[in-house]
Design an enzyme around this catalytic site. Structure first.
Site, PDB file in Angstrom:
ATOM      1  N   GLY A 588      -8.211  12.452  51.767  1.00 40.04           N
ATOM      2  CA  GLY A 588      -8.041  10.859  51.613  1.00 40.04           C
ATOM      3  C   GLY A 588      -9.781  10.734  52.243  1.00 40.04           C
ATOM      4  O   GLY A 588     -10.479  10.782  53.154  1.00 40.04           O
ATOM      5  N   GLY A 591     -11.951   3.768  52.792  1.00 44.03           N
ATOM      6  CA  GLY A 591     -13.141   2.620  52.652  1.00 44.03           C
ATOM      7  C   GLY A 591     -13.969   2.730  54.397  1.00 44.03           C
ATOM      8  O   GLY A 591     -15.302   2.476  54.181  1.00 44.03           O
ATOM      9  N   THR A 594     -13.875   9.411  55.274  1.00 45.74           N
ATOM     10  CA  THR A 594     -13.206  10.813  54.896  1.00 45.74           C
ATOM     11  C   THR A 594     -12.407  11.311  55.810  1.00 45.74           C
ATOM     12  O   THR A 594     -12.239  11.014  57.314  1.00 45.74           O
ATOM     13  CB  THR A 594     -14.716  12.034  54.904  1.00 45.74           C
ATOM     14  OG1 THR A 594     -14.978  11.346  53.803  1.00 45.74           O
ATOM     15  CG2 THR A 594     -13.669  12.718  53.748  1.00 45.74           C
ATOM     16  N   VAL A 595     -11.003  11.308  55.646  1.00 45.93           N
ATOM     17  CA  VAL A 595      -9.985  11.577  56.168  1.00 45.93           C
ATOM     18  C   VAL A 595      -9.771  13.495  56.393  1.00 45.93           C
ATOM     19  O   VAL A 595      -9.061  13.829  54.754  1.00 45.93           O
ATOM     20  CB  VAL A 595      -8.533  10.871  55.723  1.00 45.93           C
ATOM     21  CG1 VAL A 595      -7.367  11.594  57.028  1.00 45.93           C
ATOM     22  CG2 VAL A 595      -8.884   9.584  55.909  1.00 45.93           C
ATOM     23  N   LYS A 609     -10.499  11.622  61.351  1.00 40.96           N
ATOM     24  CA  LYS A 609     -11.257  10.458  60.380  1.00 40.96           C
ATOM     25  C   LYS A 609     -12.530  10.658  61.008  1.00 40.96           C
ATOM     26  O   LYS A 609     -12.671  10.331  62.171  1.00 40.96           O
ATOM     27  CB  LYS A 609     -10.675   9.244  60.740  1.00 40.96           C
ATOM     28  CG  LYS A 609     -11.311   8.664  59.607  1.00 40.96           C
ATOM     29  CD  LYS A 609     -10.719   6.991  59.022  1.00 40.96           C
ATOM     30  CE  LYS A 609     -11.034   5.435  59.238  1.00 40.96           C
ATOM     31  NZ  LYS A 609     -10.286   4.181  59.253  1.00 40.96           N
ATOM     32  N   ASP A 708      -6.007  -5.361  56.250  1.00 39.90           N
ATOM     33  CA  ASP A 708      -6.537  -4.744  55.567  1.00 39.90           C
ATOM     34  C   ASP A 708      -5.071  -4.700  54.520  1.00 39.90           C
ATOM     35  O   ASP A 708      -4.836  -3.189  54.570  1.00 39.90           O
ATOM     36  CB  ASP A 708      -7.637  -3.624  54.841  1.00 39.90           C
ATOM     37  CG  ASP A 708      -7.650  -3.267  53.733  1.00 39.90           C
ATOM     38  OD1 ASP A 708      -7.756  -3.338  52.730  1.00 39.90           O
ATOM     39  OD2 ASP A 708      -8.658  -2.660  53.919  1.00 39.90           O
TER      40      ASP A 708
END
Ligand SMILES: *[C@@H]1O[C@H](CO)[C@@H](O)[C@H](O)[C@H]1NC(C)=O
Ligand SMILES: *[C@@H]1O[C@H](CO)[C@@H](O)[C@H](O)[C@H]1NC(C)=O
Ligand SMILES: *[C@@H]1O[C@H](CO)[C@@H](O)[C@H](O)[C@H]1NC(C)=O
Ligand SMILES: *[C@@H]1O[C@H](CO)[C@@H](O)[C@H](O)[C@H]1NC(C)=O
Ligand SMILES: *[C@@H]1O[C@H](CO)[C@@H](O)[C@H](O)[C@H]1NC(C)=O
Length: 913
Positions: A588, A591, A594-595, A609, A708
């Site tokens: 994934g 914001g 990157t994971v 992450k 969020d």
């Protein structure tokens, strides 16, 4: 007569070979198109446009009058009706001579369009003359050397009416066999009697001697054959043979290598019966006149493109397997037309579909249509090898209709044959229907997988942005190695080299750096700077800041301890776990980074992450997330295993949550539909999210705002247990403060309007966002919707409006819910959502209220359905209503027990105020 004929025949058969022309020449800028899709480009030596053909094979495309290929001068229509390459052309030679009163003699003249072309004496053609009362004589060229002559006579109409149609044998029709090679002829027609006469005479050349003619029609001058245009593909029409006429035979041609036309490997030369020579492929199939022409299977397919293929059309590149000329595309459906007629040449798939970009890697191209009418993809593509993607203007393509599995079995036509290439099955986006297969260079390689040795190794070290290496980068075939900077040196992000630590300490401090010491130095610098601000605030914030410092110290000191607390990982460990941050491991992109999916040496599966940028604000966010998550231990909050401080970009290591996000569950279609999601599940998910947020807001020593909250940040485990994630934007609010003023951050569709306007943040902002999730669970619609006018609208606004207008629930709520849930249950949830979405914060419930009310709803669901009607009107407002406390036992007790444990846990970390 025979004496007169001899020199002429010589002239016809043995041509003067004065000027050997340059037959092989560069064929660039060749727009070999003429009408699409029924007309594939003409095969070399034919060609359209300057220097695209051999001399004498120059074609022009008459696009104005229905797209015809015209050859030579005087022009002659030609067509390439067959996929096979051969040495003749079908054309049309046909005349109508009107008989004028008082005129006895008529004369016609025909000439081959260019020097290579001949009506061959061996092709069994005849000249047919259909009419009454005429004599026809055929002469070679302009001479008086006669090929033959014939008479066509008729009886009166009343007799002819009774005569059946028959072959051409003198009654109303006569024919002259052509047994010599004709490059030109003269046909003289004369009246012969005063008996039955036609008003006109048809004369044409055809090879069809069995054709039937009706004498009465001849007398009435009715056309014996349809309009020649319609007969373009008909065997009725004559054939012109051709050869390469510039040398008398192969022997002479081969002596002059520079102009020798048989250029393909595996070609051979044959003397032609019409003079000159012909090139054939030894295999029998293919076009020996082009380089590599004999390699290709018959028809319009190429395994290898010609070496001189155009690589682009204007600024759009046309990589193989696509091509704009014969021998340049792999399959007929990959022939594209480079249409030069407009201002700039445009690349067309069909007349109305223009291609603006082809991607071999992604197996797509971008199209835009020049008209609104839907356009069919090329006929030749059957079954359809193109599929419209869900993304507008994007077309997915396959090279062949087979599946990869079957394609691999057919070695002769398997197109992913080059080393380091893989086969990929292509499916239609929407229906997931199988389309075919395409090829792709294997991971670590790039280039064109459709050409021999087209996949080259990627030098990852030259792309440090894409392939991160904070050390000595070493490129290997198919991958790369990243070797840690030697002891005593550190990685310098600017020069991308290892440098002695002391040299850069002073320079990059406060910017970004690799190595734990530098990182900590930066952190300390930031902390120190903040420390100096405002005496008043200092005391209040001291704990909070100290917490951060302690946190990092704790993290570092726990490095060696094998406890299951938060741990410091070494970079090596994480590189190993992610196969050096392999792109295939990316699960994934959020914001804040990157994971990657990783597997630790103890077989634990983790999500790692990696922040995108090593700038101060990101480092801040990183510390933020570490400090927040390390304080949290809740079953519905994603667990932080640890972090890595060694790398230039901070790395966080979480538990791996395997089942995607709530967004996927709610909105992503699988096999053409959304999977069912029972009401109970929805309630449980909502309750779990609410529980996690309640915990964040109130159970910890400091209040944590998520900031969020959205479906995409709600992860789900295999058993669909909620894990709230992504704390990159989260903030701590010391308990004695009511709000924080921050730069507005969040996701549209979920953003608290008051926060948006004032920039003031408090718990109620998360409540608002949670309200949106509730509405999504109820309606199964995305947070941003399109109304009937096609305008984008917030789901929350639409929902509030619909509730205010007292729209029937059936119109708003997902059909599955209506089947399963009680009306009151749905209504309670809708009311709750409405309250959460209140524009003023005061009217929004707290997360704790929300959680309790959801628990009550869950409890009520347990109550027998039969009693539904008698049940009192639902009291949706009842937050913590005493009478119903017992109805929601299980979760409530479990929840409170959990809270107390966590409070204990937290109190151990609690910092005195
Ligand atoms: C091909 O066309 C381009 C622009 O239309 C021109 O610059 C180039 O010289 C042409 N090449 C040849 C070989 O004619
Ligand atoms: C090709 O044909 C066109 C029209 O018939 C003519 O104008 C042009 O000069 C020819 N080109 C060559 C190279 O023969
Ligand atoms: C198209 O046909 C018309 C008459 O049918 C003729 O005058 C014109 O020259 C033709 N155009 C071309 C390019 O041959
Ligand atoms: C064919 O007819 C034309 C015109 O009538 C005449 O000039 C010519 O001599 C004839 N050709 C022959 C070979 O008779
Ligand atoms: C090609 O040129 C057109 C017009 O100049 C431009 O709009 C388009 O973006 C260009 N495409 C590429 C791939 O450069």
């Amino acid at each position: 007569m025979s004496t007169a004929m001899a020199p002429l025949l010589f002239a016809v058969l043995v041509l003067p070979f004065a000027a050997p022309a340059a037959v092989t020449m560069a064929r660039r800028n060749c727009s070999s198109y003429c009408g699409y899709p029924s007309n594939p480009p003409p095969p070399y030596p034919f060609g359209v446009g300057p220097s695209c053909s051999m001399p004498g094979f120059n074609l022009t495309c008459d696009a104005d009058n229905g797209t015809y290929l015209l050859l030579g001068s005087p022009t002659m229509k030609v067509s390439f009706y067959s996929n096979e390459f051969n040495h003749n052309l079908r054309t049309s030679i046909s005349y109508f001579v009107e008989m004028i009163a008082g005129v006895r003699d008529y004369s016609l003249h025909w000439e081959a369009p260019a020097r290579p072309f001949v009506i061959s004496g061996s092709s069994d053609m005849s000249l047919f003359v259909v009419g009454c009362g005429v004599k026809a004589s055929l002469f070679i060229g302009n001479s008086a050397v006669e090929v033959g002559s014939c008479f066509a006579v008729c009886a009166e109409a009343r007799i002819l009416e009774k005569v059946l149609a028959g072959t051409c044998s003198g009654l109303g029709c006569c024919l002259i066999d052509i047994q010599v090679n004709l490059r030109a002829f003269t046909l003289n027609i004369s009246r012969i009697s005063d008996s039955a006469r036609s008003e006109g005479v048809h004369a044409f050349i055809s090879g069809d001697k069995n054709r039937l003619f009706s004498p009465i029609e001849a007398l009435r001058s009715i056309l014996p054959v349809p309009v020649p245009d319609e007969y373009e593909y008909s065997t009725v029409n004559p054939v012109l043979d051709w050869s390469i006429p510039y040398q008398p035979n192969c022997k002479r041609a081969m002596q002059n290598k520079g102009s020798y036309a048989c250029v393909s490997k595996g070609s051979e030369c044959h003397d032609s019966p019409i003079g000159g020579y012909l090139c054939y492929c030894q295999r029998g199939e293919g076009n020996a006149y082009v380089d590599g022409g004999c390699d290709n299977p018959p028809g319009y397919e190429s395994i290898r493109p010609r070496t001189d293929c155009p690589t682009s059309c204007a600024n759009v590149s046309t990589p193989f397997p696509f091509g704009t000329e014969l021998g340049c595309f792999a399959k007929p459906h990959m022939y594209l037309k480079c249409n030069p007629t407009s201002y700039l040449p445009v690349l067309q798939l069909t007349d109305r579909t223009i291609i603006s970009d082809i991607s071999i890697d992604d197996g797509i191209f971008h199209v835009h249509e020049t008209s609104k009418e839907p356009d069919d993809f090329p006929d030749s593509s059957d079954p359809a090898l193109y599929a419209l993607s869900e993304q507008r203007g994007v077309v997915t393509w396959a090279i062949d209709s087979m599946t990869c599995k079957n394609a691999k079995l057919d070695k002769s036509d398997y197109r992913c044959f080059t080393v380091h290439s893989d086969c990929i099955d292509v499916t239609e986006d929407r229906t997931t229907k199988h389309v075919g297969y395409r090829c792709k260079c294997s991971s670590g390689f790039e280039g064109n997988p459709y050409v021999q040795d087209g996949c080259r190794d990627v030098d990852e070290c030259l792309q440090p942005d894409k392939y991160v290496c904070n050390g000595i980068c070493q490129n290997n075939v198919g991958n790369y190695a990243c070797i840690k900077c030697p002891r005593g040196t550190n990685f310098d992000v600017v020069t991308r080299k290892c440098k002695p630590s002391s040299a850069i300490l002073g320079v990059t401090i406060g910017l970004s750096s690799g190595g734990g010491i530098l990182f900590l130095a930066a952190v300390v610098a930031i902390l120190t700077r903040r420390w100096k601000r405002g005496v008043q605030k200092r005391l209040r914030r001291r704990h909070y800041r100290k917490n951060r410092g302690i946190l990092l110290e704790q993290l570092i000191s726990s490095d060696k301890s094998a406890s299951d607390g938060t741990k410091i990982f070494s970079l090596e460990e994480l590189q190993k776990a992610t196969n050096n941050f392999d792109h295939a491991r990316v699960v994934g992109r959020g914001g804040h980074g990157t994971v990657y999916k990783g597997i630790l040496t103890d077989q634990r599966v983790v999500a790692i992450k990696k922040s995108t940028l090593a700038v101060i604000s990101e480092i801040d966010q990183f510390i933020n997330e570490v400090s927040i998550l390390s304080q949290i231990n809740h079953r519905n909050v994603v667990k932080l295993h640890g972090c890595c401080l060694e790398s230039e970009v901070p790395l966080l290591v979480y538990e791996f949550v395997s089942n995607g996000t709530l967004y996927d569950l709610l909105h992503r279609e699988l096999n053409g539909g959304l999977s069912p999601l029972p009401w109970e599940e929805r309630l449980r998910i909502a309750t779990e999210i609410a529980g996690a947020l309640t915990y964040l807001h109130s159970a910890a020593s400091v209040s944590i705002l998520h900031r969020d909250v959205k479906c995409m940040n709600v992860l789900l485990t295999d058993s669909y247990t909620v894990k709230v994630s992504d704390f990159g934007a989260s903030r701590l609010i010391p308990n004695d403060q009511t709000h924080l003023v921050t730069a507005v951050q969040g996701t549209f569709g979920y953003l608290d309007p008051e926060y948006y306007h004032t920039g003031q943040l408090n718990e109620k902002s998360d409540v608002y966002s949670f309200g949106v999730i509730l509405v999504e669970l109820l309606t199964r619609r995305k947070p941003i919707i399109q109304n009937e006018q096609g305008e984008k609208q917030n789901l929350s606004n639409y929902f509030l409006w619909a509730m205010r207008e007292r729209h029937p629930l059936e119109e708003m709520v997902d059909a599955q819910i209506l089947e399963e849930a009680s009306e009151e249950g749905v209504l309670c949830m809708a009311r709750l959502a409405e309250e959460c979405l209140s524009l003023t914060r005061g009217e929004r419930p707290t997360m704790k209220d929300v959680e309790m009310r959801l628990q009550l709803l869950t409890g009520r669901r347990v109550a027998p359905r039969a009693g539904r009607d008698e049940a009192a009107r639902p009291r949706c407002e009842a937050a913590g209503d005493g009478g119903r406390g017992s109805v929601a036992p299980a979760i409530g007790q479990h929840g409170s027990r959990q809270f107390s444990q966590e409070q204990e846990f937290m109190s151990s970390q609690r910092v005195p105020r």
